[in-house]
Enzyme design. Structure first.
Site, PDB file in Angstrom:
ATOM      1  N   HIS A  81       1.736   4.513  -2.832  1.00  0.00           N
ATOM      2  CA  HIS A  81       1.842   5.965  -2.595  1.00  0.00           C
ATOM      3  C   HIS A  81       3.226   6.461  -3.037  1.00  0.00           C
ATOM      4  CE1 HIS A  81      -1.852   6.812  -0.436  1.00  0.00           C
ATOM      5  NE2 HIS A  81      -1.631   5.904   0.495  1.00  0.00           N
ATOM      6  N   HIS A 100       0.842  -1.213   0.000  1.00  0.00           N
ATOM      7  CA  HIS A 100       0.000   0.000   0.000  1.00  0.00           C
ATOM      8  C   HIS A 100       0.879   1.267   0.000  1.00  0.00           C
ATOM      9  CE1 HIS A 100      -3.674   2.315   1.285  1.00  0.00           C
ATOM     10  NE2 HIS A 100      -2.738   3.129   1.748  1.00  0.00           N
ATOM     11  N   GLU A 101       1.797   1.328   0.940  1.00  0.00           N
ATOM     12  CA  GLU A 101       2.676   2.504   1.017  1.00  0.00           C
ATOM     13  C   GLU A 101       3.554   2.578  -0.232  1.00  0.00           C
ATOM     14  OE1 GLU A 101       1.980   4.735   3.173  1.00  0.00           O
ATOM     15  OE2 GLU A 101       0.671   3.430   4.353  1.00  0.00           O
TER      16      GLU A 101
HETATM   17 ZN    ZN Z   1      -3.038   5.231   1.936  1.00  0.00          ZN
END
Ligand code: ZN
Length: 501
Positions: free
Chosen positions: A269, A265-266
């Site tokens: 980003h 997830h990170e």
């Molecule tokens: Zn997030």
């Protein structure tokens, strides 16, 4: 004599670059404070941080900034990047100028107190303790909206802070469609009686977890020469500039699943921030365009790719080599179903891909009503619980697992929650287009060959930073406005297959 526009542009660009440099220092200190700064230095470091943050705020709200905005906005001879910069500065300038300074200062004092009261109230399961603080924070929110003005619904003003251009009418339409699809889907899943077994319900060596997470980050093209992976209590990504974008995650023997998917997830980003175009460095455009589009990228990598069978057809064998004991008795199919287990639960941050959006809709509906004086803070606990029952079929036993669970409201972060679900909506719509634009998408994922996919995202999203607005991005990619249809279809298809319904 009027200054030559070229000179003015040069001065303005240097001025905003200075502001960005202050922000870069603030971010770096922020990262350090959350990743193990020595305890004894924290007091002093916090003072440094507030001084530096004050410097960038001074520039942002200075009369000089006001003059630059007046002279340069949409002016002749002003290039597109500079003009977009001016507009971005204007957005912050006007927001900050309209709120009286003394009221803002009082609000900052209140919100930091309110956050610490919230923490204690959550711990003690005592909503009454938090109630007067939340009431005051909410009053400030409404007061600020009145200073700033609004069009249509009052909530539009704060929604726009996080997702520029988004409105209540649009979110109502999007969430309405999604809810219509998701509530029955979750009910059918529950009634199917099928319970996938979970590979991750086990203990895993932390050192090996870290190695595997790093390996996966490299595979999805996170650039370790422009970043690093560290540990923190709450995982986050922080981008100083495209050459320094750091991710963190949390490791424990019992929660490898959280660490692995949190890392991916990170990583999503971070891929965004690492690939913003070099021409935007030193400008306020050098970052993801909105919270929603940012979240679309983390969710795209975490869920659409990271929780797909085709991704694990490439990496499951390696995972079992890292963890041979835990892997006994599992095949790819079991593993895939286990990582996609749907389980209506109370805590948003632990929710699965399917029920997550319902947690967000609940919060959005309550926020909207609070801001518009349709409900009062004192009514929140029971309305919260009723809605949980309506959407997820479960009722919290107390406020700690109900209305007190999230930090956001205590610090005045109203308007942010919807962007989590908007991120999911964007990601499914982008995915739908990618499958047409890159016909061999699944073959590439199955080979662990992500270059072409990252290139596509870079061209269409990442490199533009804040130069394009969220709506422009989704329209350029898919040819249409954001729609509720794609996420609903994606979830229906995926979960009906897993649960055989
Ligand atoms: Zn997030």
């Amino acid at each position: 004599m009027k200054k030559n526009v070229e000179v003015l542009i040069k001065e303005f660009r240097e001025y905003v670059a200075q502001m960005k440099y202050y922000q870069e220092v603030s971010s770096l200190i922020g990262w350090d404070l959350r990743t193990g700064a020595p305890k004894k230095g924290i007091d002093n470091r916090t003072k440094v941080l507030s001084m530096i943050a004050g410097k960038s705020f001074e520039i942002e709200t200075s009369d000089k900034m006001g003059e630059y905005i007046n002279s340069l906005e949409d002016g002749e001879g002003v290039d597109a990047v500079t003009n977009a910069c001016v507009k971005e500065c204007k957005r912050n300038y006007e927001k900050n100028k309209k709120i009286p300074k003394d009221r803002f200062k009082e609000y900052i004092r209140l919100s930091s107190k309110s956050e610490s009261v919230w923490e204690e109230a959550k711990h003690k399961n005592d909503f009454q303790m938090f109630k007067p603080y939340l009431e005051k924070v909410l009053e400030f929110q409404k007061e600020f909206i009145d200073y700033r003005g609004y069009e249509g619904n009052k909530y539009n003003t704060i929604l726009d802070d996080y997702e520029i251009g988004m409105t209540v009418d649009k979110v109502d339409e999007l969430f309405g469609e999604l809810k219509k699809n998701l509530v029955p889907l979750v009910k059918d899943i529950k009634e199917s009686g099928y319970e996938p077994k979970k590979f991750f319900d086990n203990e895993f060596d932390v050192k090996k977890q870290k190695e595997f997470c790093k390996y996966i980050l490299k595979e999805i093209k996170y650039d370790f020469e422009a970043g690093r992976l560290d540990e923190s209590v709450h995982p986050f990504t922080i981008g100083m500039n495209p050459g320094d974008v750091r991710v963190t995650t949390r490791f424990s023997p019992e929660n490898f699943e959280g660490a692995l998917f949190g890392t991916i997830h990170e990583g999503g980003h971070a891929l965004y921030e690492q690939n913003v175009s070099a021409e935007l460095v030193g400008t306020p455009l050098c970052s993801g365009t909105s919270s929603g589009i940012h979240e679309s990228q983390s969710r795209f990598w975490e869920n659409i790719i990271g929780r797909s069978k085709v991704f694990w057809s490439r990496y499951f064998k390696e995972l079992t080599e890292y963890f041979p004991d835990q892997a006994k008795g599992y095949n790819l199919d079991d593993f895939y179903k286990g990582i996609n287990k749907v389980n209506p639960s109370f805590i948003r941050v632990e929710a699965d891909e399917c029920t997550y959006n319902l947690h967000i809709m609940l919060r959005y509906e309550l926020e909207k009503k609070l801001i518009n004086n349709e409900i009062e803070v004192k009514d929140l606990p029971h309305i919260w619980n009723d809605k949980m029952e309506e959407y997820l079929g479960i009722r919290p036993k107390d406020d700690t697992e109900g209305v007190l669970q999230d930090v956001h409201w205590s610090g005045g972060m109203f308007g942010y929650f919807p962007t989590y679900a908007l991120g999911n909506l964007y990601s499914a719509q982008i995915y739908n287009t990618i499958l047409k634009e890159i016909p061999d998408f699944n073959d590439l994922v199955a080979k662990g060959s992500f270059d072409k996919i990252v290139e596509y995202l870079k061209d269409n999203i990442y490199r533009h930073g804040k130069l394009l607005k969220p709506n422009e991005i989704i329209k350029n990619i898919s040819g249409e406005e954001l729609s509720g249809k794609y996420l609903a279809d994606y979830l229906q298809q995926k979960y009906k297959d897993i649960y055989n319904i």
